[in-house]
Design an enzyme around this catalytic site. Structure first.
Site, mmCIF file in Angstrom:
data_model
loop_
_atom_site.group_PDB
_atom_site.id
_atom_site.type_symbol
_atom_site.label_atom_id
_atom_site.label_comp_id
_atom_site.label_asym_id
_atom_site.label_seq_id
_atom_site.Cartn_x
_atom_site.Cartn_y
_atom_site.Cartn_z
ATOM 1 N N THR A 10 0.719 -1.071 -0.268
ATOM 2 C CA THR A 10 -0.100 0.172 0.153
ATOM 3 C C THR A 10 1.555 1.311 -0.252
ATOM 4 O OG1 THR A 10 -0.224 0.600 2.285
ATOM 5 C CG2 THR A 10 -1.593 -0.965 1.494
ATOM 6 N N MET A 11 0.254 2.661 -0.228
ATOM 7 C CA MET A 11 0.974 3.481 0.201
ATOM 8 C C MET A 11 1.464 3.594 1.444
ATOM 9 S SD MET A 11 -1.495 6.199 -1.522
ATOM 10 C CE MET A 11 -2.973 6.254 -0.101
ATOM 11 N N ASP A 12 2.495 4.253 1.796
ATOM 12 C CA ASP A 12 3.098 4.382 2.967
ATOM 13 C C ASP A 12 3.911 3.107 3.330
ATOM 14 O OD1 ASP A 12 2.464 7.400 3.269
ATOM 15 O OD2 ASP A 12 0.898 6.508 4.477
ATOM 16 N N CYS A 13 4.033 1.974 2.414
ATOM 17 C CA CYS A 13 4.890 1.096 3.231
ATOM 18 C C CYS A 13 6.667 0.941 2.898
ATOM 19 C CB CYS A 13 4.098 -0.419 2.312
ATOM 20 S SG CYS A 13 4.357 -0.320 0.490
ATOM 21 N N LYS A 15 8.024 1.757 0.011
ATOM 22 C CA LYS A 15 8.711 1.390 -1.750
ATOM 23 C C LYS A 15 9.636 2.290 -2.155
ATOM 24 C CE LYS A 15 4.607 3.060 -4.075
ATOM 25 N NZ LYS A 15 5.325 3.966 -5.361
ATOM 26 N N GLU A 87 6.658 3.369 -9.206
ATOM 27 C CA GLU A 87 5.574 3.589 -9.708
ATOM 28 C C GLU A 87 4.505 3.463 -10.372
ATOM 29 O OE1 GLU A 87 3.336 5.265 -7.705
ATOM 30 O OE2 GLU A 87 5.625 6.886 -6.690
#
Length: 225
Positions: A10-13, A15, A87
């Site tokens: 997810t976002m905030d993981c 990456k 992305e």
């Protein structure tokens, strides 16, 4: 043996942070790579992390062909040992197939980083093709958290303070406005995504005397900002 590896979450993981760290580690060992990104929140041709780290990158437009880009670099006398592709959920399925070809025919490692599903809980086309073609799909171990403290599993789009589940699939958060207001993104657990209960909505509900459609007390509510 080169592989196509998809690092998903997810976002905030973390990456993008991992993408930057991986590039650093490979360069520190004398390897040469190319960095790609698309629609980074910090601007065009940048790979950036929410921690404040950033580096220049090649912007992936829909017309970019990974195979031609890498082959052009090699035929010009350049060296390419690996690709960092951030992305990657925004890449087209055809571009993902080009990445697989780079691995299979040129024996160049490809590390792709992206989120799997959009704010509607539907897979991005690029992520779907990566899951289908990758040698390995690795879920990032840094757990993003919902406002209630549970592990976040879903990405939510918040427009003018209200969570929405309709609209264009790709709208860059924190930098893009739509007609209805400012666009932000938030990670939620499945329970609160299904109930459209963002952190702002939870705060408002906690201060309201109205009867709620579910027991909000079952989850801790964050204090008002």
């Amino acid at each position: 043996m080169a592989e196509l590896t998809f690092f998903a979450g997810t976002m905030d993981c973390g990456k993008s942070t991992l993408a930057l760290q991986m590039d650093h580690n490979h360069r520190a060992r004398g390897r040469v790579g190319l960095i790609f990104t698309r629609l980074d929140r910090s601007g065009e041709a940048l790979l950036s992390s929410r921690l404040g780290l950033a580096t220049s990158a090649i912007e992936v437009g829909e017309e970019l062909d990974f195979w031609e880009t890498v082959v052009g670099q090699l035929t010009a006398g350049g060296r390419v040992d690996y690709l960092i592709c951030d992305e990657s959920q925004f890449y087209t399925p055809e571009q993902v197939e080009q990445l697989a070809r780079v691995v299979d025919e040129l024996d160049i490692e490809v590390f792709a980083f992206g989120i799997t599903s959009d704010f509607r809980t539907e897979l991005f086309p690029g992520s779907r093709r990566l899951i289908e073609l990758a040698d390995r799909t690795q879920v990032l171990q840094v757990a993003a958290l919902c406002w209630c403290g549970r592990r976040a599993t879903h990405n939510a789009r918040v427009v003018a303070g209200a969570m929405v589940i309709e609209g264009e699939q790709v709208v860059v958060g924190d930098t893009t406005d739509v007609d209805e207001g400012e666009v932000e993104y938030e990670v939620l657990c499945r329970r609160h995504h299904m109930r459209r209960m963002s952190s702002k909505a939870a705060q408002a509900a906690a201060q309201s005397a109205d009867v709620l459609p579910f027991d909000l007390a079952a989850c801790p509510v964050p204090p008002p900002a």
